[in-house]
Design a protein around this motif. Structure first.
Motif, short mmCIF file in Angstrom:
data_model
loop_
_atom_site.label_atom_id
_atom_site.label_comp_id
_atom_site.label_asym_id
_atom_site.label_seq_id
_atom_site.Cartn_x
_atom_site.Cartn_y
_atom_site.Cartn_z
N ASP A 20 0.90 -1.14 0.15
CA ASP A 20 0.15 -0.29 0.68
C ASP A 20 0.80 0.92 -0.13
O ASP A 20 0.91 2.80 -0.88
N ILE A 21 2.14 1.46 0.74
CA ILE A 21 2.68 2.48 1.29
C ILE A 21 3.66 2.54 -0.66
O ILE A 21 3.28 3.21 -1.22
N ALA A 22 4.08 1.15 -1.39
CA ALA A 22 4.35 2.13 -2.41
C ALA A 22 3.90 2.71 -3.76
O ALA A 22 4.15 3.12 -4.30
N GLU A 23 2.56 1.79 -3.60
CA GLU A 23 1.33 1.96 -4.42
C GLU A 23 1.13 3.45 -3.87
O GLU A 23 1.10 4.59 -5.09
N GLN A 24 0.74 4.65 -2.21
CA GLN A 24 0.91 5.98 -2.76
C GLN A 24 2.11 6.24 -2.81
O GLN A 24 1.59 7.88 -3.90
N ILE A 25 3.00 6.17 -2.95
CA ILE A 25 4.50 7.03 -3.07
C ILE A 25 4.73 7.02 -4.34
O ILE A 25 4.83 7.74 -4.96
N GLU A 26 3.72 5.79 -5.49
CA GLU A 26 3.94 5.78 -6.85
C GLU A 26 2.98 6.96 -6.82
O GLU A 26 3.33 7.26 -8.37
N LEU A 27 1.91 6.69 -6.69
CA LEU A 27 1.04 7.51 -6.80
C LEU A 27 1.37 8.92 -7.00
O LEU A 27 0.73 10.02 -7.45
N ILE A 28 1.71 8.93 -5.65
CA ILE A 28 2.51 10.45 -5.37
C ILE A 28 3.64 11.03 -6.60
O ILE A 28 3.30 12.17 -6.98
N TRP A 29 4.62 10.04 -6.73
CA TRP A 29 5.15 10.43 -7.96
C TRP A 29 4.89 11.48 -9.13
O TRP A 29 5.51 11.64 -9.89
N GLY A 30 3.38 10.23 -9.42
CA GLY A 30 2.98 10.01 -10.64
C GLY A 30 2.32 11.84 -10.68
O GLY A 30 2.49 12.60 -12.07
N HIS A 31 1.57 11.99 -9.79
CA HIS A 31 1.09 13.56 -9.22
C HIS A 31 2.50 14.32 -9.99
O HIS A 31 2.32 15.45 -10.14
N ILE A 32 3.58 14.47 -8.99
CA ILE A 32 4.64 15.28 -9.05
C ILE A 32 5.53 15.21 -10.55
O ILE A 32 4.96 16.59 -10.41
N LYS A 33 5.01 14.15 -11.35
CA LYS A 33 6.38 14.84 -12.58
C LYS A 33 4.68 15.37 -13.19
O LYS A 33 5.16 15.85 -14.19
N VAL A 34 4.10 14.87 -13.43
CA VAL A 34 2.97 15.67 -13.78
C VAL A 34 2.62 16.71 -13.72
O VAL A 34 2.76 17.94 -14.89
N LEU A 35 2.83 17.23 -12.19
CA LEU A 35 2.05 19.01 -12.52
C LEU A 35 4.11 19.72 -12.13
O LEU A 35 3.80 20.97 -12.92
N LEU A 36 4.79 18.72 -12.21
CA LEU A 36 6.18 19.96 -11.69
C LEU A 36 7.24 18.98 -13.30
O LEU A 36 8.13 20.37 -13.75
N VAL A 37 7.44 18.29 -12.97
CA VAL A 37 8.88 17.47 -13.78
C VAL A 37 8.51 17.63 -15.50
O VAL A 37 9.34 17.98 -16.11
N VAL A 38 7.60 17.03 -15.64
CA VAL A 38 6.90 17.14 -17.28
C VAL A 38 6.82 18.50 -17.46
O VAL A 38 7.89 18.94 -18.63
N PRO A 39 6.53 18.96 -17.11
CA PRO A 39 6.48 21.01 -17.06
C PRO A 39 7.95 22.18 -17.43
O PRO A 39 7.92 22.31 -18.81
N PHE A 40 8.41 21.12 -16.33
CA PHE A 40 9.83 22.02 -16.37
C PHE A 40 10.67 21.16 -17.51
O PHE A 40 11.21 22.21 -18.24
N LEU A 41 10.17 19.62 -17.77
CA LEU A 41 11.40 19.59 -19.09
C LEU A 41 11.01 20.08 -20.38
O LEU A 41 11.22 20.05 -21.22
#
Length: 266
Positions: A20-41
């Motif tokens: 469950d923790i791994a899934e939550q971390i992966e879900l959070i990281w996915g949101h971070i990538k969409v909101l921050l990493v991808v626009p920056f790149l």
């Protein structure tokens, strides 16, 4: 059996909680990538694209200017006054300006003999040239060899000075600056710099110093590099191509347009 069942049950709960923790971390990281990493790149990609276009445009513009100057412009000897020096019947070699040749070195075991020999072999009156070897070597053995080479040329009547200092402040530039502080250096009208791995042609001074001597508006004369090992392998060939572009286009463009450009060690 009951104890073993309890342990197994707790293990399953623990593994489930980890998943469950791994899934939550992966879900959070996915949101971070969409909101921050991808626009920056994406922004970074556009910046790189714009800079690449600017660089390409600059390269094409410089090449056009150099090509136009080659076809229609005046040669250096036509743009500037050039009169070779000749011995005078009355004044003798004093018509030649006094030139200081600086050769900075740092642990140059492979090339020091060639470089010092080439500097000492320059075609210029012996009483109007001073060779200055600025040795910042940290290896005592190499320092000893360089000093012996200088003494050997001095015994042949060459005005050569072997200079060392007790620190490496400023590195090569610091060594060059320190070399100018000597009294004999202050008497020289022009300064010529060769990197430690350079072997200038004997006529280098006769082809360059007259430009400076007869054209007070000139601040420096930059010589063109050649490469003794350009055909050794693909890497050396690519390096030659890159540096040929630097001298033939970048440096020439800077000179033609009276713009700032990098001063190489010759």
């Amino acid at each position: 059996m009951e104890k073993l069942f309890t342990v197994a049950y707790l293990s399953e709960l623990f593994v489930g909680a980890q998943d469950d923790i791994a899934e939550q971390i992966e879900l959070i990281w996915g949101h971070i990538k969409v909101l921050l990493v991808v626009p920056f790149l994406r922004i970074f990609m556009y910046i790189n694209l714009v800079m690449s276009i600017m660089l390409f445009t600059e390269m094409v513009y410089m090449a056009v200017v150099v090509a136009f100057n080659t076809l229609f412009g005046k040669k250096p000897e036509q743009r500037y006054k050039f009169e070779p020096f000749e011995d005078d019947a009355e004044l003798g070699s004093s018509v030649y300006p006094l030139v200081l040749v600086q050769v900075p070195m740092y642990n140059e075991k492979e090339v020091y003999k060639l470089s010092i020999g080439a500097a000492c072999g320059l075609s210029w009156p012996s009483d109007r040239i001073v060779i200055q070897v600025l040795d910042d070597s940290t290896d005592p053995l190499i320092k000893g060899m360089v000093e012996m080479e200088c003494e050997s040329w001095a015994s042949k009547g060459i005005n050569i000075h072997y200079q060392v200092r007790d620190n490496r402040k400023g590195y090569k530039a610091g060594a060059l600056k320190e070399g100018l502080k000597h009294d004999y250096a202050k008497q020289c009208e022009y300064v010529v710099i060769f990197d430690a791995d350079f072997q200038p042609e004997p006529d280098f001074l006769t082809q360059t110093v007259p430009y400076l001597h007869h054209n007070s508006e000139l601040g420096l004369v930059q010589g063109r590099w050649k490469f003794v090992n350009s055909n050794d392998c693909l890497m050396t060939r690519l390096q030659e191509m890159s540096l040929n572009y630097h001298f033939k286009v970048e440096q020439e463009y800077g000179s033609i347009t009276f713009a700032f450009f990098g001063f190489n060690g010759n």
